[in-house]
Design an enzyme around this catalytic site. Structure first.
Site, PDB file in Angstrom:
ATOM      1  N   GLY A  44       0.786  -1.234   0.000  1.00  0.00           N
ATOM      2  CA  GLY A  44       0.000   0.000   0.000  1.00  0.00           C
ATOM      3  C   GLY A  44       0.811   1.274   0.000  1.00  0.00           C
ATOM      4  O   GLY A  44       0.354   2.309  -0.490  1.00  0.00           O
ATOM      5  N   ASP A 100       0.962   3.059   4.467  1.00  0.00           N
ATOM      6  CA  ASP A 100      -0.080   3.805   3.775  1.00  0.00           C
ATOM      7  C   ASP A 100      -1.106   4.397   4.745  1.00  0.00           C
ATOM      8  O   ASP A 100      -1.478   5.553   4.632  1.00  0.00           O
ATOM      9  CB  ASP A 100      -0.778   2.923   2.717  1.00  0.00           C
ATOM     10  CG  ASP A 100      -1.281   1.590   3.267  1.00  0.00           C
ATOM     11  OD1 ASP A 100      -1.068   1.292   4.460  1.00  0.00           O
ATOM     12  OD2 ASP A 100      -1.890   0.827   2.491  1.00  0.00           O
ATOM     13  N   ASP A 103      -4.859   2.056  10.883  1.00  0.00           N
ATOM     14  CA  ASP A 103      -6.251   1.802  11.247  1.00  0.00           C
ATOM     15  C   ASP A 103      -6.261   1.364  12.716  1.00  0.00           C
ATOM     16  O   ASP A 103      -6.320   2.199  13.613  1.00  0.00           O
ATOM     17  CB  ASP A 103      -6.814   0.747  10.287  1.00  0.00           C
ATOM     18  CG  ASP A 103      -8.283   0.459  10.522  1.00  0.00           C
ATOM     19  OD1 ASP A 103      -8.897   1.154  11.349  1.00  0.00           O
ATOM     20  OD2 ASP A 103      -8.825  -0.461   9.892  1.00  0.00           O
ATOM     21  N   GLY A 105      -3.695   0.000  14.149  1.00  0.00           N
ATOM     22  CA  GLY A 105      -2.317   0.177  14.629  1.00  0.00           C
ATOM     23  C   GLY A 105      -1.564  -1.148  14.715  1.00  0.00           C
ATOM     24  O   GLY A 105      -0.371  -1.165  14.997  1.00  0.00           O
ATOM     25  N   THR A 107      -0.569  -3.319  12.403  1.00  0.00           N
ATOM     26  CA  THR A 107       0.518  -3.491  11.434  1.00  0.00           C
ATOM     27  C   THR A 107       1.761  -2.730  11.880  1.00  0.00           C
ATOM     28  O   THR A 107       2.848  -3.301  11.966  1.00  0.00           O
ATOM     29  CB  THR A 107       0.083  -2.996  10.033  1.00  0.00           C
ATOM     30  OG1 THR A 107      -1.099  -3.694   9.659  1.00  0.00           O
ATOM     31  CG2 THR A 107       1.170  -3.217   9.003  1.00  0.00           C
ATOM     32  N   LEU A 108       1.581  -1.442  12.170  1.00  0.00           N
ATOM     33  CA  LEU A 108       2.732  -0.637  12.578  1.00  0.00           C
ATOM     34  C   LEU A 108       3.376  -1.202  13.833  1.00  0.00           C
ATOM     35  O   LEU A 108       4.599  -1.306  13.923  1.00  0.00           O
ATOM     36  CB  LEU A 108       2.317   0.815  12.844  1.00  0.00           C
ATOM     37  CG  LEU A 108       2.389   1.795  11.691  1.00  0.00           C
ATOM     38  CD1 LEU A 108       2.175   3.211  12.213  1.00  0.00           C
ATOM     39  CD2 LEU A 108       3.719   1.700  10.956  1.00  0.00           C
ATOM     40  N   LYS A 131      -6.598   6.955  10.410  1.00  0.00           N
ATOM     41  CA  LYS A 131      -8.045   6.934  10.642  1.00  0.00           C
ATOM     42  C   LYS A 131      -8.373   7.535  11.995  1.00  0.00           C
ATOM     43  O   LYS A 131      -7.750   7.190  12.999  1.00  0.00           O
ATOM     44  CB  LYS A 131      -8.559   5.500  10.565  1.00  0.00           C
ATOM     45  CG  LYS A 131      -8.663   5.029   9.151  1.00  0.00           C
ATOM     46  CD  LYS A 131      -9.612   3.872   9.005  1.00  0.00           C
ATOM     47  CE  LYS A 131      -9.698   3.501   7.541  1.00  0.00           C
ATOM     48  NZ  LYS A 131     -10.393   2.221   7.339  1.00  0.00           N
ATOM     49  N   ASP A 159      -5.632  -0.252  -1.762  1.00  0.00           N
ATOM     50  CA  ASP A 159      -6.396  -1.105  -2.672  1.00  0.00           C
ATOM     51  C   ASP A 159      -7.692  -1.633  -2.068  1.00  0.00           C
ATOM     52  O   ASP A 159      -7.894  -1.611  -0.850  1.00  0.00           O
ATOM     53  CB  ASP A 159      -5.553  -2.322  -3.081  1.00  0.00           C
ATOM     54  CG  ASP A 159      -5.461  -3.349  -1.961  1.00  0.00           C
ATOM     55  OD1 ASP A 159      -5.060  -2.968  -0.851  1.00  0.00           O
ATOM     56  OD2 ASP A 159      -5.823  -4.523  -2.193  1.00  0.00           O
ATOM     57  N   ARG A 165      -5.194   0.929  -6.721  1.00  0.00           N
ATOM     58  CA  ARG A 165      -3.940   1.487  -6.188  1.00  0.00           C
ATOM     59  C   ARG A 165      -3.427   2.651  -7.043  1.00  0.00           C
ATOM     60  O   ARG A 165      -2.730   3.525  -6.568  1.00  0.00           O
ATOM     61  CB  ARG A 165      -2.846   0.412  -6.140  1.00  0.00           C
ATOM     62  CG  ARG A 165      -3.061  -0.664  -5.098  1.00  0.00           C
ATOM     63  CD  ARG A 165      -1.745  -1.395  -4.853  1.00  0.00           C
ATOM     64  NE  ARG A 165      -1.905  -2.707  -4.242  1.00  0.00           N
ATOM     65  CZ  ARG A 165      -2.016  -2.902  -2.933  1.00  0.00           C
ATOM     66  NH1 ARG A 165      -2.001  -1.879  -2.103  1.00  0.00           N
ATOM     67  NH2 ARG A 165      -2.146  -4.124  -2.445  1.00  0.00           N
TER      68      ARG A 165
HETATM   69  P1  5GP Z   1      -3.982  -1.697  10.899  1.00  0.00           P
HETATM   70  O1  5GP Z   1      -3.015  -2.827  11.120  1.00  0.00           O
HETATM   71  O2  5GP Z   1      -3.493  -0.359  11.409  1.00  0.00           O
HETATM   72  O3  5GP Z   1      -5.359  -2.026  11.383  1.00  0.00           O
HETATM   73  O4  5GP Z   1      -4.202  -1.573   9.359  1.00  0.00           O
HETATM   74  C1  5GP Z   1      -3.194  -1.142   8.558  1.00  0.00           C
HETATM   75  C2  5GP Z   1      -3.273  -1.803   7.203  1.00  0.00           C
HETATM   76  O5  5GP Z   1      -4.594  -2.204   6.857  1.00  0.00           O
HETATM   77  C3  5GP Z   1      -2.854  -0.798   6.165  1.00  0.00           C
HETATM   78  O6  5GP Z   1      -1.467  -0.924   5.891  1.00  0.00           O
HETATM   79  C4  5GP Z   1      -3.719  -1.155   4.989  1.00  0.00           C
HETATM   80  O7  5GP Z   1      -3.057  -2.128   4.205  1.00  0.00           O
HETATM   81  C5  5GP Z   1      -4.957  -1.773   5.581  1.00  0.00           C
HETATM   82  N1  5GP Z   1      -6.074  -0.810   5.709  1.00  0.00           N
HETATM   83  C6  5GP Z   1      -6.577  -0.271   6.827  1.00  0.00           C
HETATM   84  N2  5GP Z   1      -7.579   0.566   6.567  1.00  0.00           N
HETATM   85  C7  5GP Z   1      -7.712   0.576   5.227  1.00  0.00           C
HETATM   86  C8  5GP Z   1      -8.583   1.290   4.326  1.00  0.00           C
HETATM   87  O8  5GP Z   1      -9.460   2.094   4.677  1.00  0.00           O
HETATM   88  N3  5GP Z   1      -8.412   1.042   3.000  1.00  0.00           N
HETATM   89  C9  5GP Z   1      -7.463   0.171   2.532  1.00  0.00           C
HETATM   90  N4  5GP Z   1      -7.378   0.025   1.218  1.00  0.00           N
HETATM   91  N5  5GP Z   1      -6.617  -0.500   3.351  1.00  0.00           N
HETATM   92  C10 5GP Z   1      -6.755  -0.294   4.682  1.00  0.00           C
HETATM   93 MG    MG Z   2      -0.738  -2.208   4.335  1.00  0.00          MG
END
Ligand code: 5GP
Ligand code: MG
Length: 176
Positions: A44, A100, A103, A105, A107-108, A131, A159, A165
């Protein structure tokens, strides 16, 4: 796109370009006189990475990691899996982690843990989008491009099932 899905543009190409330039100035100022390792979370953040690094006038190496979280559809994550780890040795380096969007957190937080285990001198995070929501995981990105509502967005690298993308703007995807 399914004929019933619709895109609602929320961040224009011009606004993105302007903000990415601002972020680059901030990074340059904060890391002045230092060398960076920029680590991008695939796939992303590739568009954001490409635009951002070309505006940062500092010596740097670029590395990528791959984490699968979402299944590709607009649904909740089903657990995290690190698919590709670092090829750069970040021990003793200044690491800037790029993603990218933040959401939950998750992943980070997961990638940060991996980086920290390799003992960098410093670790900061930069996300294109954040977000607006309460997070159970305590991760606050150091650099944020834009805050967005808690809706599913696509474009500028983000995506839906592998699509969108390449949109040069950010849109909310209304899936019907
Ligand atoms: P987290 O681990 O913070 O919940 O989510 C992060 C990952 O989820 C991002 O790197 C992305 O790949 C995906 N993601 C979270 N929210 C969205 C969104 O609204 N749209 C898309 N396309 N991907 C998202
Ligand atoms: Mg991602």
């Amino acid at each position: 796109m399914s004929p019933r899905n619709s895109l609602e543009s929320i961040i224009s190409t011009d606004k993105i370009e302007q903000r990415v330039a601002e972020l680059a100035r901030e990074v340059e100022r904060d890391y002045s006189g230092r060398e960076l390792v920029v680590v991008s979370v695939l796939g992303g953040s590739v568009i954001f990475l490409a635009d951002l690094v070309r505006k940062i006038n500092l010596p740097m190496r670029i590395d990528t990691v791959s984490v699968s979280s979402y299944t590709g559809k607009a649904v909740a994550p089903r657990g995290l899996k690190v698919l590709k780890t670092f090829s750069e040795d970040v021990r003793g380096k200044h690491v800037l982690l790029i993603d990218d969007i933040i959401d939950t957190g998750g992943t980070l937080a997961a990638v940060m843990e991996e980086v920290r285990a390799m003992e960098p001198v410093s670790l900061k995070t930069c996300v294109f989008l954040s977000k607006k929501k309460e997070r159970n995981i305590d991760v606050v990105p150091d650099y944020v491009g834009f805050e967005v509502e808690d809706l599913f967005v696509v474009g500028y690298g983000l995506d839906y099932d592998g699509m969108y993308r390449n949109l040069p703007y950010v849109a909310v995807l209304h899936v019907t």
